[in-house]
Design a protein around this motif. Sequence first.
Motif, short mmCIF file in Angstrom:
data_model
loop_
_atom_site.label_atom_id
_atom_site.label_comp_id
_atom_site.label_asym_id
_atom_site.label_seq_id
_atom_site.Cartn_x
_atom_site.Cartn_y
_atom_site.Cartn_z
N VAL A 270 0.84 -1.15 -0.14
CA VAL A 270 0.02 -0.11 -0.10
C VAL A 270 0.89 1.33 0.02
CG1 VAL A 270 -1.76 1.05 1.34
CG2 VAL A 270 -1.65 -1.37 1.52
N VAL A 271 0.66 2.22 -1.03
CA VAL A 271 1.55 3.26 -1.17
C VAL A 271 0.94 4.61 -0.58
CG1 VAL A 271 2.87 2.33 -2.88
CG2 VAL A 271 0.78 3.71 -3.46
N GLN A 272 1.87 5.63 -0.31
CA GLN A 272 1.49 6.75 0.35
C GLN A 272 2.20 7.87 -0.53
OE1 GLN A 272 2.08 7.61 4.29
NE2 GLN A 272 0.31 8.96 4.21
N LEU A 273 1.51 9.00 -0.88
CA LEU A 273 2.38 10.19 -1.51
C LEU A 273 3.21 10.39 -0.50
CD1 LEU A 273 2.37 11.50 -3.94
CD2 LEU A 273 0.85 13.25 -3.21
N THR A 274 4.41 10.78 -0.96
CA THR A 274 5.59 11.01 0.14
C THR A 274 6.61 12.18 -0.52
OG1 THR A 274 5.47 8.89 1.16
CG2 THR A 274 7.27 10.21 1.52
N ALA A 275 6.99 12.99 0.31
CA ALA A 275 7.89 14.11 -0.12
C ALA A 275 9.27 13.53 0.27
CB ALA A 275 7.82 15.26 0.44
N VAL A 276 10.32 13.71 -0.76
CA VAL A 276 11.59 13.19 -0.38
C VAL A 276 12.48 14.86 -0.70
CG1 VAL A 276 13.60 12.03 -0.88
CG2 VAL A 276 11.38 11.00 -0.90
N GLU A 277 12.88 15.15 0.36
CA GLU A 277 13.73 16.49 0.01
C GLU A 277 15.30 16.02 0.12
OE1 GLU A 277 13.42 20.21 2.03
OE2 GLU A 277 11.30 19.64 2.52
N ILE A 278 15.95 16.41 -0.74
CA ILE A 278 17.35 15.98 -0.90
C ILE A 278 18.37 17.24 -0.87
CG2 ILE A 278 19.04 14.65 -2.12
CD1 ILE A 278 16.09 13.87 -3.74
N LEU A 279 18.89 17.29 0.40
CA LEU A 279 20.10 18.22 0.35
C LEU A 279 21.43 17.69 -0.56
CD1 LEU A 279 21.66 20.85 1.46
CD2 LEU A 279 22.13 19.39 3.32
N VAL A 280 21.64 18.50 -1.55
CA VAL A 280 22.97 17.87 -2.47
C VAL A 280 23.90 19.10 -2.17
CG1 VAL A 280 21.66 16.56 -4.19
CG2 VAL A 280 21.75 18.95 -4.46
N TRP A 281 24.94 18.70 -1.27
CA TRP A 281 25.90 19.69 -0.93
C TRP A 281 26.99 19.64 -1.80
CZ3 TRP A 281 25.48 23.75 1.84
CH2 TRP A 281 26.67 24.18 2.38
#
Length: 2043
Positions: A1286-1297
Motif C-alpha cells: 500500500v503506497v502513500q504520497l511522500t515528499a523526499v527532500e534531498i540536500l545535495v551539498w
Amino acid sequence: MLRVVVESAKGLPKKKIGNPDPITSVTFKDEKKKTKSIDSELNPVWNEVLEFDLKGTALDSSSYIDVIVKDYETLGKNKFLGSTKILLQDLASGQVRSLPSKNVPLVNESGQNIGATINLVIGYDAPANAATNLNDPQAGDVVDDGGDETLPDGGQSGYMGVSSSSGQTVNLRQKLARAQNRHRLINKPQDLQIRVRIIEARRLSGNNIKPVVKVHVAGQTHRTRIKTGNNPFFDEMFFYNVHMLPSDLFDQNISFRVYNSYSLRADSLMGEFKLDVGYVYDEPAHCILRKWLLLNDPDDESSGAKGYLKVSLFVVGTGDEPPVEKRDSNDDQDDIESNLLLPAGVTLRWATLSLKVFRAEDIPQMDDAFIQTMKEIFGGDENKKNLVDPFLEARFAGRKLCTQTIEKNANPEWNQVLNLQVKFPSMCERVKLTVFDWDRLTGNDAIGTTYLNLAKIASSGGEIEEEHAGNLEIPSYEANSGESEVGFLPVFGPCYVNLYGSPREFSGLPDPYEDLNYGKGEGVAYRGRILVELSTKLEGKADKTVDSIPNDDILVVQKYQRRRKYCLCASFHSASMIQEPGEPIQFEVSIGNYGNKLDTTCKPLASTTQYSCAVFDGNHYYYLPWADTKPVVVVTSYWEDISHRLDSVNIILYITHRMQFNLEAFKTAMLAKVSDNQLVEVWLKLLNQFIEDLESFSTPELEGRSNLTTLDIQIKKLRDSTLTSIKDGARRMREEATEIRDTLSDLEAWADKLKQLAEEPQNSMPDVIIWMLRGEKRVAYSRIPAHQVLFSTYSEQACGQHCGKTQTIFLQYPMDKTKGLKVPVQIRVNMWLGLSAHEKKFNSYSEGTFSVFAELYENHAKVFGKWGTTGLVGRHKFSDVTGKLKLKQEYFMPPRGWEWESDWFIDPEKALLTEADAGHTEFMDEVFQNETRFPGGEWKAASEQFTDVNGEKSRNPAEFDCPPGWVWEDEWTVDDNRAVDDQGWEYGVTIPPADKPRSWVPAEKVYHVHRRRRLVRPRRRAALPAGAAVERRDQGDPEGWEFSSLIGWKFHRKERSSDTFRRRRWRRKMAPEDRLGAAAIFKLEGALGVDTEEKEKGSKADATKLFGANTPTVSCFFDRSYVYHLRVYVYQARNLTSMDKDSFSDPYAHVSFLHISKTTEKLRSTLNPTWDQTLIFSDIEICGDPQNIEHCPPDVVLEFYDNDQVGKDELLGRSVCIPMVKLNPGMDQTPKLLWHPIIQKGQKAGEALMAAELILKDKSGESDLPLVPPKRAENLYMVPQGIRPVVQLTAVEILVWGLRNMKSYQLASVSSPSLVVECGGQRVESAVIKNMKKSPNFPSSVLFIKVLLPKNEMYTPPVVLKVIDHRPFGRKPVVGQCTISSLEKFRCDPYVITAEGAMSSKMALMASPLKHVSITMEETRQLLEAQEKETVDWWSKFYASTGDREKCGPYLKKGYDTLKVYDCELEDVPEFKGLTDFCSTFKLQRGKNENGDDDPTVVGEFKGSFKVYPLSDDPGVAPPPRQFRELPDSGSQECLVRIYVVQAIDLQPKDNNGKCDPYIKISLGRKTIDDRDYYLPNTITPVFGRMFEMTCFLPQDKDLKISVYDYDLLSRDEKVGETVIDLENRFLSRYNSYCGLPQTYCISSINQWRDQLKPSQILENLARLKGLSKPRTEDNGTSLTFNGKDYTLAQFENNKEIHQHLGPPRERLCLHVLRAQGLVPEHVETRTLFSSFQPNLSQGRLQMWVDVFPKSIGYPGPPFDITPRKPKRYFLRAVIWNTTDVTLDETSITGENMSDIYVKGWMPGMEEDKQKTDVHYRSLDGDGNFNWRFIFGFDYLSAEQLCLVSKKENFWSLDKTEFRIPPKLIVQVWDNDKFSLDDYLGTLELDLRNLVAPAKTPEKCSLEMMDVLEIEAQKTDLAKSLFAQQSVRGWWPCSIEQDGKKVLGGKVEMTLEIVSEADSDEKPAGKGRDEPNMNPKLDYPKRPETSFFWFTNPCKTMKFIVWRRFRCLFIGLILLTIVFLFLAILLYSLPNYISMKIVKPLS
C-alpha cells in the motif's frame, strides 16, 4: 629392526661442470648403509629401504641416525654435498611406529643450510621383550603436529569441565557465546594478527640467571631482550601477522618458553606454557589482559611452578579494535595467585583418556589388485574385497597413538586400548580418529577421519547456569537450577562411529577428493565405521600407551553389536532444474554400504532408479519426465537399534522447529512494526506453545533399553535439567517481562541451546546418501541424517521431521569450489526408514500403488536393409539396459516370497527417448548437404549426401515430415550466417583414415576435396484450438521398437533411413505371495535370476559382475494427478551484486517450479530492480495427496541472472520461496510479500521481495481462480492489489551539498558532474557543478521529489544516487553510484522545527554581520604562570583526565579543568552521530570488482542528506514547510588548522628488532608537513607531543591525512599507518566539533581560552540557529535565561575551587550553559591507524585532536604546549659499610674456611655501569669491611615512576633505544679468585619505589624480611619509596639458591641515598673512597690484620699464615735441630775422644 626408507631429495647444489651423481649413506651406531647412486640429477628419487638389525635391544631416546648425501665419483673419494641428523626419540617412546621426515634441510660441514632437502621415512619394530621406558625423561615427549585438522565449523580449542582437587567445577568457556563469536569470521583466508606483550617474570628459579623469553606462534618466533635476575621486567610487544583460515589459526598454539641464556643449550629451558590462539579469541574482546602464566617443566609433569610470566594477548581480526591496557599503579605488586590465567588447583591435573578400539567394518579397497591377481595366477586364493591394511591413529592435543596394522582385512579387529596422557583442563576440544591404510613403500593413505568432540561427551555442569553476557539491564530469564550433578568427565560408547570421505570406488589414479578423508570438508560417501569406547581417569599414569583389551571387555561389547533389520524406501517425485542435458541420469540411495551400486561387496538391492534422459522444460532448465510413474528405491540394511537416542533428538528438534517458526513470525512482526497488541499476541502464542511443548513432549525413559551407555544416562540427565530450566525461565518470562522486544535475545539463546541439546554424539546410524549418476559417473550427492527420516513408535513427535513426507533437496557437487553456484539438480523425494518389525506402518505413509518388474531388452541390428541379430557386434540378443550383460527370459527367477503376476510383455520406456524437440515451442530442423571431388575436379554429390552436424547419416530434406501438433514456418533455406562463402558452402580436406574433414574453412582452395552446407527449416508448436483436449503423443513404433543410428544412448521412436540399431523393452510384473500392501516391497532382496550359461563356463569373475546387475525395478504409479494453478509475485530485489563494468547489472530471474520454469522481464542497469510482475503457471499436474502438498509444498526457486550482451549471463544468486497452498480457491487468505535472502556461493548477495500461491483447481474450471492481474504489456502481468504494498504520497527532500574525492573515469578526471536521484520510479537531476577543482559543491543545494512510497517501512524501495559526468560530444557516463537501502533514519515530522536543516554555528556566524572580537589578557598574571609551569603542565591535565593520579601532581587539587579522553574516533562517539548532522557522507562505488571477493571500488563521496515525510492525498491541503532552509554559503573558506598529536599506542613494528622509529607526516590538500627530523628511535609507543599549524581551503582540502612513518637510514621510510579526518564535517557540524569546549573559561595559565569567539557569542549563535530568543543575563552576569530555563552561576560553581585564572562571570556562565547543550567538549580522541598492506587490521592507535578556525572571524587564542615531559637526573649513592655471615667458600692451604669477599652493584638497564668494592681478603668469619661508595646516575620520570635508559642495543645500532625500567638496585656478594673464575655467594634485589625496610642489627636480618614485601604488596605505601625517604641505612640479606631452595648467602650493611642533580653539586661525593671523599667521609676500613693477599705481603704471610698455624711445629723443629746438632757433634767428636783416651788414658 629399524627401517629407513630413503625416498628422495630436492634442490641439490650444482657442480662446476654438470650435475652431481648423488648417493646417500645412513649411519646408525657405527653401522653404515648406502643407496645406489643416481646419475646427473639435482632432484634424485631413490625409494630404497635400508634395514638395521637392532639385535634384540630397544631404541633409547637419545639415539639418532646420520644421513649424508655425497656426489659419487668412480675414481677417488666421493664428494660431500650435505648431511642431517634425525633424532629417534619419538620412535623410542613407542608413540609412533613410523616417523615420516619430510623436507629435512641438509647442511654443509659448518652447519649452514645448503638449500637442499631430503625426504625419509623411518620405521621401527620394537623387540618383543622391550617395553617402552616410561621413566625416560624424553620418551613420551609431545609430538606436536602443527594442527592439520580443519573442520568446516572451525571449532577447536574448547574445554571440558573437570572436578578439580578443591571440588570446584571449572567451566572456562561459555560454549554458546563461543560459537557465536567464531561465526562472525567468514571462513576464508584473511588477515589476522596476534599481539603478545611480555610484561615481566617473577620467581624464576636459578642463580645469577639471564632470562630470555621466546614466543612461538603460527610458525614465527620472537624473543625478548636478555635481562638479568630472577624477577626481570621485559615490557616488549610482539606482532604476528598471518593470512590464513581462522579455523586453522585457532588450532595453532602460542608457546611461551623462558630460557636461561647463560647456561648451555641442553638444559637452558627453565619453563614453558602453551595455549590455543582460539582460547584467546573466545575471551571477551578477543584478548587476555595482564594475566600471570604459571610456567612448568614440559619434561617433568610432577614438578611445581618454575616461575610466573605476566603477559597480555590479543587476537585482532578484520575490523576489531584491541582494547587499551590500563596499567594500575599497584600493578607491580599485584598478587600472582589471584590473577593467574588458569587457577593453580586445576592447572596440572593429569588425566588419561582411554580409547578402546575394538574393530572396524566396511573399509573400502585401498590397494591395487595387481599383486593379488599375480597370486591368483600362481594358485593363491582370491580375496578381492580385503585389499586394505588398516590401522587407526588417535590424536589429541598434539599427541598421537596408533593401533597395530592388520594386513589384508576390510573388517579388522584391533582390540587395543590407546591411553592418551593429557593435562586437564585441556585447551583442545577434539580427539581426532583417522583410519589409515598402511603401505609398504608409499605414504599411508587416509581412509576416513572422524572426531570425538569432548565438549559434547563431557559436561562441566556449568552449562545450566549460563551467564548472560551483553546487556546487563535486561533481566535474564534463565532458571538457575544449581544442580551440579549434571557434570561428568569425557565418556563415550561403546558405540560405532561412522567415517565419511571420498567415494568408495577404488581406482589406481590419484583421488581428487583425498582431502575429504582427512576430515577437511563434508565427506561425500560412507567409508566404514569403527567401534570405540572412551573413558577418562583422573591422576595416575597408564602402564602402557598401547595395550590389548582383556577378553572380558570384548565379550561385554558383543551385546552392543546386536543388529536389527531396517527398511528404507525412497520414492522420487520429481527431478528438475538440471542445467544441461547429456547422458541419461539415475539416482542411487544408500545407507552405509547397503545400496551402493558400484561396490561389489554389497548385496544387490533395488537401490537405483531407472535411467532417464532429461527433457527441456520449454524455458531454461531440464527435468526428468517421470509423469505419473515415479521411480522407487528400496534398501534393507542392518544396524544397531539406537532409537532411544534418536527419539530424544527428534523430540527436541520438533520443539525447536516449532519455536523457530514462531520466532520468525515474531521477528517479521517486529520488522513490519505492527501495533503493540498484535505483537503481544504473536509473542504470547510463541511462549504458550513453547511452554506447552516443553511440558507435553518429554524425552523417552531409558530403563530397559538395549545398547545403553554411561553417556546416554548422563546426556539424559543434562537434557532433562536444561529443558526444565528453560521451561521455568519461559514461565517466568511470560509473567514478568515488561518490554517484549528485549526478550528476543533470550528466546534466540534458548533456540540455540535446544539445537545444542539435540546434538547426539553416539549416533551410529549412518547418513542416507543420495547420488545422481550420469551414465556410470557419480556427479552430485546429498547427505541426509538418518534420524530425519526415521520412523518411531514412541510418539508422533519422535519420528524424523521428514519421515514419510516429501522434501525438496538440492544436490551438490563433491568439494564444490564455487560453493553451490550451480545446482546440479533439485529433487523431491519421499523417504521412510524404520525397523522391519514396523514395516506395516509404512502402508499408512505410502501414496500411489507400487509395482515391481523384471526387465530386459531385445536388440536388433540392420544389415543390408534387413533387421536381425546377425550384425550385433559385441552385443547380446537379449541384454540389460546397458547392453553389456547377456540375459534370457527363461532364467529369471522371482526373489523369495514373490511370484510372477503376468507374462512377459513389450513395454517401451518413454523416459529414455530423446526427441530433440521435446519441451521446445520453436524448433529448427537441420541437415547438411555434402559434396566431394578429386583435387581440381568437379564437385559431385557425396556417397552419404545428407548428414547431421557430426557427419552421421541423416535423411533427405524431402523425407522430413512435420510432426503432429507442429506447423512449418518456412521452406528449407541455406544457412549463410556462418563462416561460409556466399552460397553457404564450407570446405575441408579429408585426411585418411578419417572419411570426413576435421576442420572447415569458408574459402575454396584447389586441394579441398570435401564441402558441405547447412540447410535449415524452422517449425513451431501449433496453438491448440479452444476446448480441444491435449492429445497424447503418438506411441511411435507399433511394435515398441526404439531406433538409433549408433549403438549408444540416443534413441528415438520413429524409424529413419539412417538407423542401424534398434531395441525394445520386455517387462514382467511380479507380486508378493502374501499381500502386505505397500510394505511388501521391503521383501525384495537380492537380484533376480542370472544367466546360468555363464556360470557353466566356470568363470567366477563374470558371476560377480552379473550378481548385482539385474535388480528388479520398483515404481510407484499414481492413478490420479491433481491440477494446480501457481502464481509467483516477484515485486522487487535490492542490493544485488554489480556484474557489469558500469557499476550495475541487468537483472532478470528464472523462476522454477517442479518441471516448469518462466523468466521475468530483463531490466537495464540497476542493482535494485522493481519487476512488479506476476508469473502465472497454469495447469501444473502434481501427483500425490493435496493434504501432503499443503504440508510440504514444492519450493519456488528463483535464480537471478545478469543479462550480458556479449558472453554468458552471469548468476547473481539464488533464492527459495515456499508457496502458500490453497486447497480451496475460495479461501480468502492472500500471500504476503516478504524479503527472501538471495544467496550466492554461500554468502548473502541481496534480497528479493516476493510471494507465491499454489491453488488446487476444481473440476469446474477457471471460474473461481483469483482475478487475472492487470497487464502492463503483452504477457506481462503486474502484482495485483491486496498483495502489492500500500503506497502513500511522500515528499523526499534531498540536500545535495557536494562531491568529494572523485576518481578519474576512463583516464579523464571528473570535471562537470551532476547528481541523479532515483526513488520509487521517480527521477530528479541536480544542477551541474561547473568546475570540480574550484568548488566541489553543487550551485543549488535542494532537490524535491514527490513519490509514491509504501507505508510499510519493510517494503520501501532504496534510493539510488548516480553521478553523471558531462563530457564533450554529449557523452554522459555514470561515473559512480550509491544505494541507500533504508530511508527510516531520514523520516521526520515536517511541522516540528529542528535545527538540523539550519546552518551550523560557525557558518551562522559568518553569515551574520561581524562585530569586532578581542580577547583581553591581563599582564599581571605572567609571573604566576612561570612558577606554575614547574609543577603543572598540559600533561598534568591529560593524566588527570585519564585517571593517573600519581602523574598529574597537584593539578587536581588546584581545581583546574580536565578534558575528555575518547578511546575511539570523535566520529564514532554515539552522541555526536558521526558529525553528519548537517550532511552525511555517502560512498560512491563503481564497477564489477575483478577478484570477486572484496567490495566494489569506492570512487568518490557524495555529501548530502535527506528528509522524508508524508504528504496529503488531497490537493487542497497546503504542503508542509520545507525542511532544508537557511543553508550556509556553499563557497570555499580559508581556515587555520591546528593538529595536536599526543602519542601513539601499540604501533605495528617495522624493524627487525620488533620496534620502529616513528615520526609524523601530515598532508592537507597540496600541503604536507614531514616531521622526519623529530623521529623517536626504537619504540612502538612513542610520545610525540607535537603541535602542527596549517592553513587550508574548505571544502576542497577537506581530508586531513595524518600518517605515521618508520624512519630508516638507508632504505625508504615505510608507512606504519594513517588516519583521515573529514574537516568539512567538523566544520559544518552543529556540535561545535571545530574546537571542543573546555570546562572553565580561563584567560591565562595552561588552560587559556583558545576559540575565536567568547562563550557568550557562541551561545547567541546557538540561539539564532535553533530559532530561540537571545539569552538574557542579569545580576552582573551571574544568572541567565536561555530556551525558557533559568541558570545561575552558583548552581554550576558551588563546590568548585575558584582560582585566579578564571574570566568574568558572564562568560563563565555562558560556557556552563553551552556545555549543557550536548556540544563537543575539549577532548583527546584515539584514532586507529590503517595501512594498505593490511587494510582491515589496526596498525596501532594515535591519540590526538584537531582545531579548525575560519580566518574570516579573526585569530584564535594561543595553542597549547604539549611538549613531552623530560626526565629528571638523580643519583643513587649506596655506601657498602660491612658484610657478615657470608658463606665461606674456600679452604686455605692451612685448611681454614675463608672467603675473599667483595661486593658488586648495578641498576638494571645500566649494566655497563657495574661498580665493585675492593676485596676484603681472607675473611675467616664471613665478615667484611668496605666503607665503599657506589654512585649510579639515572634519569627518572617521577610521574611514571620509571627510569628512562637510553643506550645502543648493539654496537652497530644507529640510535639509542629508550627503555623504561623500574628503578632497582642489585647488590651481589662474590668471592675473589686470582687464578680461576670468581665464585658467586649471594644476591640482593631492591626496588627503590617499594623498599624493604632494613634491619637495624645483623642479628635481626633474615630472608623472611624479603617475603614480607610480597605479602604486603597489595597496600602500596608512599613512605616505602626511597624517593620519599631520601636516605636509609641498615642490614639486608643476600640469598643464593641451593637444590631449588633459597638460602642465606650473607648480610650487607648499606646506606642508600637518592640525590637530585642540583643537590649533588651542593653535596659532592666521589666513587669508592676517591676525592671528594665527603658526605659522609669514608675512612679506610679497619680490617683485621689477618686480611691481606698472600702474594703481595710475604712478611704478613709469614706472620699470620705460617707462624700462627705452625709455631709449635717451629719450636719443636728448633729444639729437634739443637738436639740433632748436639748428637751430630757428639758423634763427630766421640771417636777422636775415645782414641785419645785409649792412647793417653790418664791425660
